[in-house]
Design an enzyme around this catalytic site. Structure first.
Site, PDB file in Angstrom:
ATOM      1  N   CYS A  10       0.820  -1.212   0.000  1.00 64.62           N
ATOM      2  CA  CYS A  10       0.000   0.000   0.000  1.00 64.62           C
ATOM      3  C   CYS A  10       0.851   1.257   0.000  1.00 64.62           C
ATOM      4  CB  CYS A  10      -0.889   0.058   1.233  1.00 64.62           C
ATOM      5  SG  CYS A  10      -2.161  -1.180   1.236  1.00 64.62           S
TER       6      CYS A  10
ATOM      7  N   ASP B  45       2.776   2.392   2.757  1.00 62.25           N
ATOM      8  CA  ASP B  45       3.087   2.997   4.057  1.00 62.25           C
ATOM      9  C   ASP B  45       3.374   1.936   5.101  1.00 62.25           C
ATOM     10  OD1 ASP B  45       2.379   5.874   3.559  1.00 62.25           O
ATOM     11  OD2 ASP B  45       0.427   4.984   3.138  1.00 62.25           O
TER      12      ASP B  45
ATOM     13  N   CYS C 177      -2.923   7.960   6.563  1.00 61.60           N
ATOM     14  CA  CYS C 177      -1.602   7.993   7.191  1.00 61.60           C
ATOM     15  C   CYS C 177      -1.734   8.268   8.680  1.00 61.60           C
ATOM     16  CB  CYS C 177      -0.734   9.089   6.564  1.00 61.60           C
ATOM     17  SG  CYS C 177      -0.443   8.824   4.827  1.00 61.60           S
TER      18      CYS C 177
END
Ligand code: PLP
Ligand code: FES
Lengths: 149, 393
Positions: free
Chosen positions: A34, A36, A103
């Site tokens: 993905c 992250d 995030c």
């Protein structure tokens, strides 16, 4: 898409960046597929987060949210650190672009994962009320993302 | 801080020649090119001359050039037009590739919804279509082959001439999105048997929002907007004299200096690639090295993410781009890098630096100095890199 000055500051000068030997709790969340991954290390003394370090693979907002999250929990009681929400991190950074909210979710989860590791290491049972949570699927990217959210 | 602009595939700086003629048209030659009076006719003359100059640069005739708002419009128009012509004969099959620009891919997706069948040719791990695979994909019902001249992200130049020959033999229309190639590589639509070609001025130091579709004489072209009789009744809207004149000025210059530019720019490209691969471990060069656009440099650095790389470089004054998911706001990295078969985690660490003749060797030195530092900084904070180094992956 523009980042706030706060995000750029934490991206340029990340706080608490690094690794930690003999950490009392380590949490890693995310998935390289993905884009992250966050890893948080905790040093805990007398129920207080005495030190915290992070390592992150990800975009500028992933780095900035990790940095901000570590700053927010440093020196806090473990119970208070557990209450850190992604929303609080976003607010402290003066906002994030919608596509980047995930995030901050990751940052919250990384803190929780590190604390969960600390509890487990110390034989304390995890409260599913606190550790079962997720971002609730409120970020744009969650649908297509394989990891929790 | 100085700016090192290395994002010329996204857009280029306007050249002085284009700027000057543009200002001149805006200020003095403001007549409507469709007006009968002398002011309008002066504008019409500028446009006629520009059309001729542009046509000459790609080996076309002036009356085969249709001005549009740019590459996107030209791609949409060419593909939709060929599809309509095909459908009339019951031919509803189109051949393209997996790594076209979205202006092409999304047009094709729309046609698929309308009942067309599209075959997307593999571009393999080096970023080139295979001519034999094209031949195998051709069917009785194939009406159009649309394959880009050169890819915007990885710079690979496709075997256009061979594709043109095959299409001609089979009586299939051939369109090429040459947005990245026009003004940078020699093009001759007649010799290369290209039926339709799209290009955009802002990729060769012309202005933004202007481009053209070349459409071979004899190929019926149906307009898709209703309005006035401009562009020989095919593309209505008041003629954009300043932008057209500037396009011609920029293209004439690019073509006149092409040999020199190719030599100069590709030498910088090769030095940059060679040095970076030497200095930074676990670096991949995306796309085959040759034939490649003179200015295209595309890397993947393992263990880091492209957006943060891009922004740290920006803090050093270096403008580049990345096909990472995070720059697109989705979780998937660029379809071009995935088309090469790169896994997601590698494609996230992509960086494109696209050079032009405006770059200098000093700037390349500066990039060679800064890029390894930035990659090292990001790797140092990357848990993915940590695992790679421990051999866990
Ligand atoms: C290969 C390719 N096709 C089409 C386009 C779109 O061109 P324009 O920006 O003129 O619409 C671009 C540039 O963005 C491109 O690189
Ligand atoms: S946690 Fe993966 S996108 Fe929300």
């Amino acid at each position: 898409m523009a980042y706030s000055a706060k995000v750029m500051d934490h991206f340029e000068n990340p706080r608490n960046l690094g690794k930690m030997e003999n950490a009392d709790g380590v949490g890693e969340v995310g998935n390289a597929k993905c884009g992250d991954i966050m890893k948080i290390y905790l040093k805990i003394e007398d129920g207080i987060i005495a030190d915290v370090k992070f390592n992150t693979f990800g975009c500028a907002s992933a780095i900035a949210t990790s940095s901000m999250a570590t700053e927010m929990i440093k020196g806090q009681k473990v119970e208070d650190a557990l209450k850190l929400s992604n929303k609080a991190v976003v607010e402290a950074l003066d906002g994030l672009p919608p596509a980047k909210i995930h995030c901050s979710v990751l940052a919250e989860q990384a803190v929780k994962a590190a604390l969960a590791d600390y509890y487990t290491k110390n034989g304390i049972e995890l409260d599913p009320e606190i550790f079962g949570g997720s971002c609730g699927g409120h970020c744009d990217s969650c649908e297509s993302c394989g990891i929790e959210g | 801080m100085k700016t090192v602009y290395a994002d010329n595939a996204a857009t280029t700086a306007l050249c002085d020649e284009a700027l000057e003629v543009m200002v001149e048209c805006l200020r003095d030659n403001y007549g409507n090119a469709s007006s009968m009076h002398h002011s309008g006719q002066a504008a019409a003359e500028v446009v006629a001359q520009a059309r001729e100059d542009i046509a000459k640069c790609i080996g076309a005739d002036a009356n085969e050039i249709y001005f549009t708002s740019g590459g996107t419009e030209s791609d949409n128009w060419a593909i939709t037009n060929a599809a309509r012509l095909g459908a009339k004969k019951g031919k509803k099959h189109i051949i393209s590739t997996t790594f076209e620009h979205h202006a092409v891919l999304h047009t094709l997706m729309k046609l698929e919804k309308e009942g067309f069948e599209v075959t997307y040719l593999d571009v393999h791990e080096d970023g080139y279509v295979r001519v034999d695979e094209l031949e195998k994909a051709i069917k009785e019902e194939t009406c159009l082959v649309t394959i880009m001249y050169a890819n915007n992200e990885i710079g690979t130049v496709q075997p256009v001439e061979e594709i043109g020959r095959i299409c001609k033999e089979k009586g299939i229309y051939f369109h090429t999105d040459a947005v990245q190639a026009v003004g940078h590589l020699p093009i001759d639509v007649k010799a290369q048997n290209i039926d339709m070609l799209s290009f955009s001025a802002h990729k060769f130091h012309g202005p933004k929002g202007i481009g053209a579709l070349y459409c071979r004489k004899g190929l019926p072209l149906i307009g898709f907007m209703q309005g006035g009789a401009q562009e020989r009744n095919k593309r209505p809207g008041t003629t954009n004299t300043p932008a057209i004149a500037a396009t011609a000025a920029a293209l004439k210059k690019s073509c006149a200096e092409m040999d020199k530019n190719i030599h100069y720019v590709s030498a910088m490209r090769d030095r940059l690639i060679d040095e970076i691969v030497k200095i930074i471990p676990r670096t991949r060069v995306n796309g085959g090295r040759s034939p490649r656009l003179p200015g295209n440099v595309s890397f993947c650095f393992e263990g880091i993410e492209g957006e943060s790389l891009l922004l740290y470089l920006d803090l050093k004054g270096i403008c580049g781009s990345s096909g990472s998911a995070c720059t697109s706001g989705s979780l998937d990295p660029s379809h071009v890098l995935l088309a090469l078969g790169l896994p997601h985690e590698i494609a996230h660490g992509s960086l494109r630096l696209s050079l032009s003749e405006y770059n200098t060797n000093d700037e390349i030195d500066y990039i060679i100095e800064q890029l390894p530092l930035v990659v090292a900084r990001l790797r140092d904070m990357s848990p993915v890199w940590e695992k790679l180094m421990k051999g866990e992956n």
